[in-house]
Scaffold this motif. Structure first.
Motif, mmCIF file in Angstrom:
data_model
loop_
_atom_site.group_PDB
_atom_site.id
_atom_site.type_symbol
_atom_site.label_atom_id
_atom_site.label_comp_id
_atom_site.label_asym_id
_atom_site.label_seq_id
_atom_site.Cartn_x
_atom_site.Cartn_y
_atom_site.Cartn_z
ATOM 1 N N PRO A 67 44.869 48.273 46.239
ATOM 2 C CA PRO A 67 43.874 47.338 45.677
ATOM 3 C C PRO A 67 43.023 46.628 46.717
ATOM 4 C CG PRO A 67 45.995 47.086 44.579
ATOM 5 C CD PRO A 67 46.231 47.994 45.747
ATOM 6 N N HIS A 68 43.540 46.407 47.936
ATOM 7 C CA HIS A 68 42.788 45.627 48.922
ATOM 8 C C HIS A 68 41.540 46.353 49.421
ATOM 9 C CE1 HIS A 68 45.756 42.457 49.021
ATOM 10 N NE2 HIS A 68 46.717 43.365 49.143
ATOM 11 N N ASP A 71 44.572 43.668 35.150
ATOM 12 C CA ASP A 71 44.747 43.790 36.602
ATOM 13 C C ASP A 71 43.601 43.042 37.270
ATOM 14 O OD1 ASP A 71 47.031 45.321 36.433
ATOM 15 O OD2 ASP A 71 45.974 47.229 36.580
ATOM 16 N N TYR A 86 41.828 41.394 40.992
ATOM 17 C CA TYR A 86 41.781 41.227 42.448
ATOM 18 C C TYR A 86 41.015 39.951 42.759
ATOM 19 C CZ TYR A 86 41.898 42.122 47.362
ATOM 20 O OH TYR A 86 42.177 41.998 48.696
ATOM 21 N N ASN A 127 46.355 40.913 42.936
ATOM 22 C CA ASN A 127 46.386 41.029 44.394
ATOM 23 C C ASN A 127 45.337 40.098 44.980
ATOM 24 O OD1 ASN A 127 48.204 43.531 45.253
ATOM 25 N ND2 ASN A 127 47.162 44.065 43.347
ATOM 26 N N THR A 130 46.406 39.974 53.764
ATOM 27 C CA THR A 130 46.783 39.695 52.378
ATOM 28 C C THR A 130 47.248 38.253 52.269
ATOM 29 O OG1 THR A 130 49.128 40.259 52.574
ATOM 30 C CG2 THR A 130 47.591 42.086 52.182
#
Length: 366
Positions: A9-10, A71, A73, A116, A127
């Motif tokens: 995801p990053h 989901d 981010y 995330n 992160t």
């Protein structure tokens, strides 16, 4: 749109500028990787964030709730990653936002959703989970500060570059803005004075509608900047606002006074194809008032709702987004954005149940 596949995801930190056409600076972005009904992709929100403020928690939860995000981010783009990691208060708030969002999504999805969180200055990235352990020195010493170039080398980013997609600035492109303060000051002051006197605006609005029905253009019907401000102030009356929506879509509606909330539901359900001329005129009127508003959500939200009704999704989105910038809790704007996100048919395309009697759905939260 083709599905974009990420190794992790990053990679969104590097891909975001190519997907949305701008390079965030001193900003936090919320990206829905999966929306309602498990549909990949979704809306995006951006807030100014040289540092992270506690209010981000409410914004993130509202974003998840409005768009049924499964989901998510969260990316913090700053000027210097060392300073960002050493700002322990901001890191703690960002971590709390991530945890609160994860808990909220888990409750809504039965534990299947994911959140995330990452930080970057376009030179390096880390992160938020790793940032819990300490500042720059601790993370760099543990090899937890990674070069941004490794994210830029992701296949998804390479594909975006190959396709010729490029960010064009540090801010998202906005199609609608209010006038400069010097140009709307008179209208805003009149709006504030009207509210202070707690006056209703049915008669004031009816005068404008009568002129429109007689063939006047919306600028002439409004007349003065003072009157524009008063018309904006009157839109705080939710029933009046909804009566005006009915006028916009139903050419048979001439007088708005005396129409109750129950009658509104019946009349809106009975509307077939709205008059293109009438609805276009009313959209232009509300956009004209929104330019002169005192950071009010109502005129933009109404214009967005009418555009959605007409099927003009781009215009609906830009107006609803402006309304949400004024008040991200405003129910009518949330309704429009959610409807666009899930491709909900406009009211004119929905077969309503004739026997059902209830107030318009957007009123329940007000």
């Amino acid at each position: 749109m083709d599905t974009i596949r990420l190794n992790h995801p990053h990679e969104i930190l590097a891909l975001f500028p190519y997907l949305f056409g701008f390079t965030p600076k001193d900003s936090i972005v919320l990206v829905a990787l999966k929306g309602s009904h498990g549909i990949p992709g979704g809306p995006v929100a951006r807030v100014d964030a040289p540092t992270v403020q506690a209010g981000l928690i409410d914004l993130a939860l509202e974003f998840i709730d409005t768009f049924c995000v499964q989901d998510l981010y969260i990316g913090w783009y700053g000027a210097n990653l060392r300073d960002m990691l050493d700002d322990r208060e901001s890191v703690d708030i960002l971590d709390t936002v991530g945890l609160a969002s994860q808990h909220f999504i888990a409750m809504r999805t039965g534990g299947t959703g994911m959140v995330n969180v990452g930080l970057t200055d376009y030179e390096s990235w880390a992160t938020c989970i790793d940032a819990r352990a300490g500042g720059w020195e601790e993370l760099a010493g543990a090899d937890l500060v990674r070069p941004f170039g490794e994210l830029q080398a992701a296949p998804a980013v390479a594909q975006a570059v190959f396709d010729g997609v490029a960010p064009v600035g540090n801010q998202p492109l906005r199609s609608r803005e209010r006038l400069a303060w010097s140009e709307r000051r008179e209208a805003v002051m009149a709006s504030r004075a009207w509210r202070a006197n707690k006056r209703r605006g049915v008669r004031l609005w009816q005068e404008v509608l009568d002129q429109l029905a007689a063939g006047a253009d919306y600028v002439s019907a409004v007349g003065t900047e003072e009157k524009a401000g008063q018309l904006n102030a009157a839109l705080r009356d939710v029933l009046l606002r909804d009566q005006l929506i009915l006028f916009g879509v139903d050419e048979g509606t001439v007088k708005i006074g005396g129409i109750s909330a129950r009658q509104l539901t019946k009349k809106l359900a009975a509307v077939g194809e709205p008059s293109p001329k009438r609805i276009a005129l009313m959209m232009a009127l509300f956009e004209y008032l929104a330019e002169r508003s005192d950071d009010d959500a109502a005129p933009s939200a109404i214009a967005g709702y009418l555009a959605w009704w007409q099927g003009d999704t781009e215009r609906a989105m830009s107006n609803a987004a402006q309304a949400m910038n004024s008040d991200h809790h405003y129910p009518l704007a949330k309704l429009v954005l959610h409807a666009l996100h899930v491709s909900l048919p406009s009211p004119k395309d929905i077969a309503c149940e004739p026997s059902r009697e209830c107030e318009p759905s957007w009123n329940t939260a007000e």
